[in-house]
Write a protein that holds these residues in place. Structure first.
Motif, short mmCIF file in Angstrom:
data_model
loop_
_atom_site.label_atom_id
_atom_site.label_comp_id
_atom_site.label_asym_id
_atom_site.label_seq_id
_atom_site.Cartn_x
_atom_site.Cartn_y
_atom_site.Cartn_z
N PHE A 33 0.85 -1.19 0.00
CA PHE A 33 0.00 0.00 0.00
C PHE A 33 0.89 1.24 0.00
N VAL A 34 0.69 2.06 -1.02
CA VAL A 34 1.49 3.26 -1.23
C VAL A 34 0.71 4.45 -0.71
N LEU A 35 1.15 5.02 0.40
CA LEU A 35 0.41 6.09 1.05
C LEU A 35 0.89 7.46 0.57
N ASP A 36 -0.07 8.37 0.42
CA ASP A 36 0.27 9.75 0.13
C ASP A 36 1.05 10.34 1.31
N GLU A 37 1.85 11.34 1.04
CA GLU A 37 2.60 12.00 2.11
C GLU A 37 1.62 12.60 3.12
N GLY A 38 1.85 12.32 4.38
CA GLY A 38 1.01 12.85 5.44
C GLY A 38 -0.35 12.17 5.56
N ALA A 39 -0.51 11.00 4.96
CA ALA A 39 -1.81 10.31 4.96
C ALA A 39 -2.24 9.96 6.38
N ASP A 40 -3.54 10.06 6.60
CA ASP A 40 -4.12 9.69 7.89
C ASP A 40 -4.38 8.19 7.87
N ALA A 41 -3.39 7.43 8.29
CA ALA A 41 -3.50 5.98 8.26
C ALA A 41 -2.67 5.39 9.39
N THR A 42 -3.14 4.29 9.93
CA THR A 42 -2.40 3.54 10.93
C THR A 42 -1.83 2.29 10.27
N VAL A 43 -0.52 2.20 10.20
CA VAL A 43 0.13 1.04 9.60
C VAL A 43 0.22 -0.06 10.65
N LEU A 44 -0.41 -1.19 10.36
CA LEU A 44 -0.37 -2.33 11.27
C LEU A 44 0.79 -3.25 10.99
N ALA A 45 1.19 -3.37 9.71
CA ALA A 45 2.23 -4.33 9.36
C ALA A 45 3.04 -3.83 8.18
N THR A 46 4.31 -4.21 8.16
CA THR A 46 5.20 -3.91 7.04
C THR A 46 5.90 -5.18 6.58
N TYR A 47 6.22 -5.22 5.30
CA TYR A 47 7.05 -6.28 4.75
C TYR A 47 8.52 -6.02 5.14
N PRO A 48 9.41 -6.99 4.94
CA PRO A 48 10.81 -6.80 5.34
C PRO A 48 11.49 -5.60 4.70
N ASN A 49 11.06 -5.19 3.50
CA ASN A 49 11.69 -4.03 2.86
C ASN A 49 11.06 -2.71 3.29
N GLY A 50 10.14 -2.76 4.25
CA GLY A 50 9.55 -1.54 4.78
C GLY A 50 8.26 -1.11 4.12
N SER A 51 7.88 -1.72 3.01
CA SER A 51 6.62 -1.35 2.37
C SER A 51 5.44 -1.84 3.21
N VAL A 52 4.31 -1.18 3.06
CA VAL A 52 3.17 -1.40 3.96
C VAL A 52 2.40 -2.65 3.56
#
Length: 243
Positions: free
Chosen positions: A174-193
């Motif tokens: 999931f590619v978030l806009d800068e400053g997006a109002d979102a809570t990231v629950l999990a990331t892949y090993p490369n840091g992507s959401v």
């Protein structure tokens, strides 16, 4: 993702039957899509996950061959709408494109959307329901991805900072806009959401790229060791259903 049929946890068959929508004083309604934009086994796994959550939901399938069609009227009575995994994005969106505005209006008005794998892709914009502050793309094409093909496999994530292994088959990031109002629950090993929750209008959207709802047979049928992660699927659902 698996294409094997699994027993229906709700004990309900598809087809046009008399199934009136619940009255306002009955259990909160959860609609799970089941139809040509999903693979057999995926809706049933999502339904079983929601049934295990202890929310007292009245879980029903919705789709072109179900007792409840996927319409604005059906959605208006639902507390949550779940879009399970399926095949490829473009064919799935083509089948659901006429429901796009109804789904957007439902969530904007206070409804809750849960998207698993393909359901996560469909929450994006290109193509999709445009429910996210950003968009989606394949995890396998991101720099440093630990999976580089579309086969059924396992993927490691950090879920709320804790390492976990989940069933995976060409899921999104999931590619978030800068400053997006979102809570990231999990990331892949490369840091992507890999999983997030975000508001949309008065409603809320929760999406995940891997499959925390996967049942044991999903793993064993493709020769993978079983890594059950239903607690993570329940965590995602709880975040979406929270007041």
């Amino acid at each position: 993702m698996t294409s094997s049929a699994v027993p229906d946890p709700l004990g309900r068959s598809s087809g046009p039957r008399s199934a009136p929508l619940p009255a306002a004083d009955q259990r909160p309604l959860a609609l799970v899509y089941r139809g040509p934009a999903a693979l057999p086994g995926c809706p049933e796994a999502v339904a079983a996950l929601l049934a295990a959550g202890g929310w007292g939901l009245d879980i029903r399938y919705t789709g072109p061959r179900e007792a409840l069609p996927l319409t604005a009227e059906s959605l208006a009575r639902a507390t949550v709408y779940a879009q399970p995994g399926g095949g490829s994005l473009s064919p799935a969106y083509w089948r659901l494109r006429r429901r796009r505005n109804a789904i957007r209006d439902y969530v904007r008005g206070g409804g809750r959307y849960l998207g698993f794998c393909l359901g996560g892709y469909l929450a994006g914009a290109t193509p999709g329901f445009d429910l996210l502050p950003g968009d989606t793309d394949q995890y396998i094409v991101t720099p440093g991805a630990t999976v580089d093909d579309e086969r059924d496999t396992l993927v490691d994530v950090a879920w709320r900072g804790e390492p976990r292994t989940l069933y995976f088959q060409d899921g999104p990031h999931f590619v978030l806009d800068e400053g997006a109002d979102a809570t990231v629950l999990a990331t892949y090993p490369n840091g992507s959401v890999a999983a997030l929750v975000t508001p949309f209008g008065a409603g809320r959207v929760g999406v995940v790229g891997p499959h925390p709802e996967a049942t044991d047979d999903w793993f064993t049928e493709v020769g993978l060791p079983v890594h059950r992660a239903h607690d993570l699927g329940l965590d995602l659902a709880a975040a979406v259903l929270a007041d």
